[in-house]
Design a protein around this motif. Structure first.
Motif, mmCIF file in Angstrom:
data_model
loop_
_atom_site.group_PDB
_atom_site.id
_atom_site.type_symbol
_atom_site.label_atom_id
_atom_site.label_comp_id
_atom_site.label_asym_id
_atom_site.label_seq_id
_atom_site.Cartn_x
_atom_site.Cartn_y
_atom_site.Cartn_z
ATOM 1 N N LYS A 107 46.248 32.917 43.833
ATOM 2 C CA LYS A 107 47.001 32.050 44.749
ATOM 3 C C LYS A 107 48.456 32.513 44.862
ATOM 4 C CE LYS A 107 48.110 27.159 45.351
ATOM 5 N NZ LYS A 107 47.977 25.824 44.763
ATOM 6 N N GLN A 108 49.052 32.867 43.725
ATOM 7 C CA GLN A 108 50.431 33.337 43.725
ATOM 8 C C GLN A 108 50.549 34.695 44.415
ATOM 9 O OE1 GLN A 108 50.979 33.045 39.497
ATOM 10 N NE2 GLN A 108 52.153 31.155 39.683
ATOM 11 N N LYS A 109 49.544 35.545 44.211
ATOM 12 C CA LYS A 109 49.543 36.857 44.846
ATOM 13 C C LYS A 109 49.471 36.710 46.369
ATOM 14 C CE LYS A 109 47.387 40.465 42.936
ATOM 15 N NZ LYS A 109 46.323 41.430 42.586
ATOM 16 N N GLN A 110 48.629 35.812 46.849
ATOM 17 C CA GLN A 110 48.520 35.567 48.292
ATOM 18 C C GLN A 110 49.852 35.037 48.851
ATOM 19 O OE1 GLN A 110 46.299 36.705 50.006
ATOM 20 N NE2 GLN A 110 44.344 36.642 48.967
ATOM 21 N N PHE A 111 50.513 34.170 48.093
ATOM 22 C CA PHE A 111 51.808 33.642 48.504
ATOM 23 C C PHE A 111 52.830 34.774 48.634
ATOM 24 C CE2 PHE A 111 56.017 32.125 47.185
ATOM 25 C CZ PHE A 111 56.265 31.177 48.169
ATOM 26 N N LYS A 116 52.224 37.986 49.105
ATOM 27 C CA LYS A 116 51.857 38.842 50.244
ATOM 28 C C LYS A 116 52.387 38.249 51.540
ATOM 29 C CE LYS A 116 47.509 40.626 48.370
ATOM 30 N NZ LYS A 116 46.045 40.603 48.549
ATOM 31 N N ALA A 117 52.255 36.938 51.695
ATOM 32 C CA ALA A 117 52.750 36.268 52.898
ATOM 33 C C ALA A 117 54.270 36.379 53.001
ATOM 34 C CB ALA A 117 52.325 34.801 52.895
ATOM 35 N N GLN A 118 54.964 36.231 51.871
ATOM 36 C CA GLN A 118 56.418 36.338 51.859
ATOM 37 C C GLN A 118 56.876 37.758 52.217
ATOM 38 O OE1 GLN A 118 58.761 33.813 51.194
ATOM 39 N NE2 GLN A 118 56.959 32.543 51.458
ATOM 40 N N ALA A 119 56.113 38.761 51.772
ATOM 41 C CA ALA A 119 56.491 40.161 51.972
ATOM 42 C C ALA A 119 56.132 40.678 53.358
ATOM 43 C CB ALA A 119 55.809 41.032 50.915
ATOM 44 N N HIS A 120 55.321 39.938 54.092
ATOM 45 C CA HIS A 120 54.823 40.423 55.381
ATOM 46 C C HIS A 120 55.950 40.855 56.322
ATOM 47 C CE1 HIS A 120 52.065 40.919 58.692
ATOM 48 N NE2 HIS A 120 52.847 40.159 59.436
ATOM 49 N N SER A 121 57.005 40.078 56.403
ATOM 50 C CA SER A 121 58.085 40.375 57.345
ATOM 51 C C SER A 121 59.147 41.313 56.780
ATOM 52 C CB SER A 121 58.745 39.073 57.787
ATOM 53 O OG SER A 121 59.325 38.433 56.670
ATOM 54 N N LEU A 122 59.037 41.687 55.512
ATOM 55 C CA LEU A 122 60.036 42.554 54.892
ATOM 56 C C LEU A 122 59.885 44.004 55.357
ATOM 57 C CD1 LEU A 122 59.915 41.357 51.174
ATOM 58 C CD2 LEU A 122 61.548 40.692 52.936
ATOM 59 N N LYS A 123 60.994 44.702 55.385
ATOM 60 C CA LYS A 123 60.995 46.141 55.648
ATOM 61 C C LYS A 123 61.181 46.850 54.309
ATOM 62 C CE LYS A 123 62.051 46.232 60.371
ATOM 63 N NZ LYS A 123 60.811 45.696 60.834
ATOM 64 N N ASP A 127 67.578 34.092 38.288
ATOM 65 C CA ASP A 127 67.901 33.044 39.261
ATOM 66 C C ASP A 127 66.661 32.386 39.853
ATOM 67 O OD1 ASP A 127 70.456 33.890 38.798
ATOM 68 O OD2 ASP A 127 70.623 35.026 40.657
ATOM 69 N N ASN A 128 65.496 33.040 39.733
ATOM 70 C CA ASN A 128 64.242 32.552 40.329
ATOM 71 C C ASN A 128 64.428 32.194 41.794
ATOM 72 O OD1 ASN A 128 62.506 32.918 38.206
ATOM 73 N ND2 ASN A 128 62.853 30.892 37.359
ATOM 74 N N LYS A 129 64.738 33.194 42.614
ATOM 75 C CA LYS A 129 64.947 32.991 44.039
ATOM 76 C C LYS A 129 63.668 32.588 44.758
ATOM 77 C CE LYS A 129 68.651 36.367 44.099
ATOM 78 N NZ LYS A 129 68.575 37.233 42.973
ATOM 79 N N ILE A 130 62.530 33.116 44.292
ATOM 80 C CA ILE A 130 61.242 32.810 44.895
ATOM 81 C C ILE A 130 60.493 31.861 43.973
ATOM 82 C CG2 ILE A 130 59.017 33.736 45.651
ATOM 83 C CD1 ILE A 130 60.457 36.373 46.223
ATOM 84 N N GLU A 131 60.171 30.682 44.500
ATOM 85 C CA GLU A 131 59.429 29.685 43.715
ATOM 86 C C GLU A 131 57.942 29.891 43.954
ATOM 87 O OE1 GLU A 131 59.218 26.901 40.917
ATOM 88 O OE2 GLU A 131 61.150 27.536 41.737
ATOM 89 N N LEU A 132 57.247 30.388 42.928
ATOM 90 C CA LEU A 132 55.800 30.622 43.044
ATOM 91 C C LEU A 132 55.045 29.308 42.968
ATOM 92 C CD1 LEU A 132 55.252 33.724 40.725
ATOM 93 C CD2 LEU A 132 55.327 33.681 43.206
ATOM 94 N N PRO A 133 53.925 29.201 43.710
ATOM 95 C CA PRO A 133 53.091 28.008 43.569
ATOM 96 C C PRO A 133 52.466 27.953 42.176
ATOM 97 C CG PRO A 133 52.067 29.600 45.058
ATOM 98 C CD PRO A 133 53.409 30.141 44.678
ATOM 99 N N LYS A 134 52.062 26.785 41.775
ATOM 100 C CA LYS A 134 51.425 26.621 40.452
ATOM 101 C C LYS A 134 50.131 27.412 40.410
ATOM 102 C CE LYS A 134 53.926 22.964 38.821
ATOM 103 N NZ LYS A 134 55.220 23.491 38.552
ATOM 104 N N LYS A 135 49.783 27.876 39.212
ATOM 105 C CA LYS A 135 48.545 28.637 39.049
ATOM 106 C C LYS A 135 47.383 27.745 39.309
ATOM 107 C CE LYS A 135 50.253 32.037 35.854
ATOM 108 N NZ LYS A 135 49.987 32.861 34.731
#
Length: 98
Positions: A6-10, A12-19, A90-98
């Motif tokens: 679940k966290q990996k999918q999250f 991947k979605a966050q990275a989609h728009s990154l260059k 700083d934990n900029k990206i808040e991962l969903p719970k496992k």
């Protein structure tokens, strides 16, 4: 470090728009490139790195070396691009719970 599906999918979605932030050059994986990747991970947590090689074994070796040296987690590899994640203090990206 362990990341759930679940966290990996999250991520991947966050990275989609990154260059890609870092691109390996003709010299391959050098100390300077590793330092730049480490710095980018500290600043962004989630980055893309472009590895311009057509040799699968060489690409896998480079990715393994990056993951080992930076203590990052390999989220996904698509073509010549690898997505890396390493949480910062700083934990900029808040991962969903496992």
């Amino acid at each position: 470090m362990s990341i759930s599906t679940k966290q990996k999918q999250f991520l991947k979605a966050q990275a989609h728009s990154l260059k890609p932030i870092v691109q390996l050059g003709a010299n391959g994986l050098t100390e300077g490139v590793l330092a730049e990747i480490d710095s980018a991970l500290n600043h962004h947590e989630l980055i893309k790195v472009k590895i311009p090689t057509d040799e699968r074994d060489l690409k896998k070796t480079i990715i393994d070396a990056i993951v080992r040296e930076t203590q990052a987690f390999q989220v996904q590899t698509i073509g010549h691009t690898v997505i890396l994640y390493r949480p910062s203090e700083d934990n900029k990206i808040e991962l969903p719970k496992k």
